[in-house]
Design an enzyme around this catalytic site. Sequence first.
Site, PDB file in Angstrom:
ATOM      1  N   ASN A   9       0.890  -0.809   0.194  1.00  0.00           N
ATOM      2  CA  ASN A   9       0.559  -0.155   0.282  1.00  0.00           C
ATOM      3  C   ASN A   9       0.796   1.512   0.393  1.00  0.00           C
ATOM      4  OD1 ASN A   9      -1.714   2.095   0.628  1.00  0.00           O
ATOM      5  ND2 ASN A   9      -2.211   1.410   2.281  1.00  0.00           N
ATOM      6  N   LYS A  11      -0.157   4.469   0.277  1.00  0.00           N
ATOM      7  CA  LYS A  11      -1.298   5.539   0.543  1.00  0.00           C
ATOM      8  C   LYS A  11      -0.384   6.453  -0.104  1.00  0.00           C
ATOM      9  CE  LYS A  11      -0.230   3.314   4.999  1.00  0.00           C
ATOM     10  NZ  LYS A  11       0.151   2.607   6.115  1.00  0.00           N
ATOM     11  N   HIS A  93      -9.091   0.763   5.652  1.00  0.00           N
ATOM     12  CA  HIS A  93      -8.093   1.164   5.989  1.00  0.00           C
ATOM     13  C   HIS A  93      -8.367   1.966   6.939  1.00  0.00           C
ATOM     14  CE1 HIS A  93      -3.998   1.628   6.619  1.00  0.00           C
ATOM     15  NE2 HIS A  93      -3.224   1.339   6.264  1.00  0.00           N
ATOM     16  N   GLU A  95      -6.791   4.174   7.889  1.00  0.00           N
ATOM     17  CA  GLU A  95      -6.527   5.833   7.908  1.00  0.00           C
ATOM     18  C   GLU A  95      -7.761   6.460   7.732  1.00  0.00           C
ATOM     19  OE1 GLU A  95      -1.983   4.816   7.659  1.00  0.00           O
ATOM     20  OE2 GLU A  95      -2.847   5.076   5.858  1.00  0.00           O
ATOM     21  N   GLU A 163      -4.395  -5.128  10.890  1.00  0.00           N
ATOM     22  CA  GLU A 163      -3.224  -4.380  11.007  1.00  0.00           C
ATOM     23  C   GLU A 163      -3.720  -3.375  12.210  1.00  0.00           C
ATOM     24  OE1 GLU A 163      -1.109  -3.215   6.896  1.00  0.00           O
ATOM     25  OE2 GLU A 163      -3.633  -1.692   7.305  1.00  0.00           O
ATOM     26  N   GLY A 169       3.224   1.973  10.523  1.00  0.00           N
ATOM     27  CA  GLY A 169       3.982   2.792  10.369  1.00  0.00           C
ATOM     28  C   GLY A 169       4.972   3.189  11.965  1.00  0.00           C
ATOM     29  N   SER A 209       4.055  -2.315  10.427  1.00  0.00           N
ATOM     30  CA  SER A 209       5.577  -1.938  10.463  1.00  0.00           C
ATOM     31  C   SER A 209       6.630  -3.897  10.152  1.00  0.00           C
ATOM     32  CB  SER A 209       6.204  -2.206  11.431  1.00  0.00           C
ATOM     33  OG  SER A 209       5.541  -0.844  12.790  1.00  0.00           O
TER      34      SER A 209
END
Length: 249
Positions: A9, A11, A93, A95, A163, A169, A209
């Site tokens: 991904n 992003k 996701h 986000e 996730e 991240g 990660s």
Amino acid sequence: MRRKLAAGNWKMNGTSAALAELKALAQANATATVDILICPPATLLHRAAEVAGDSAVSVGGQDCHAATSGAHTGDLSVDMLKDAGAKSVILGHSERRTDHGEGDAMVRTKAEVAIAAGLTAVVCLGESLEQREAGETLDVIGAQLQGSVPDGCTGETLVVAYEPIWAIGTGKVPTLGQIGEVHTFLRGRLVERFGEETGSAVRLLYGGSVKAANANDIFAVEDVDGALVGGASLKAADFAPIIAALSDS
């Protein structure tokens, strides 16, 4: 046998120059024993599909609108994604859930539309650090799975990506036991809902990660069928060892 999947991904990263990384990845994986998916920004999607060509790399979208067309400025429909060359689309996701207020019902509707159009829906689930520390992880994941995944899914139309929000991240990674616990739980819920054949066919990815240094250990966990990778998928040289680890697992 579930075919393993290494998904990247990108992003909100990548301009035209990034296509060189995709070209290198495609050339290195003209044939592969695992599936490889790259989800670039929408501005690169059509060109990315052309670069990937007939290699083992396919491309997908990072989101879609629940409507097939209409007055939705700035949004993309599933038909637009397909027209640009997408085979899959990431949905739900964290986000998107956090930044755009997308709840389970919205993710489910998008997944229904995507699957109906012939795309594979990569549905993301994950708990916050507060929920993890409160011992609520399985309750949260179970509710997201039930609410976000539509009825009638198959191993071809659905991929589920776990996730944990607190690992995306951040460099923080759950223990292998924690990853295994969630993936075993998800497999059980899928079998319970869709039956043994379908529930056992849906691929379960881990994301958060993932990098070359920990990929071998993560892929050794039961019911981890691959990874949804963020930053480490932006460079072919960083993504290649993750793909190799998955191929060897």
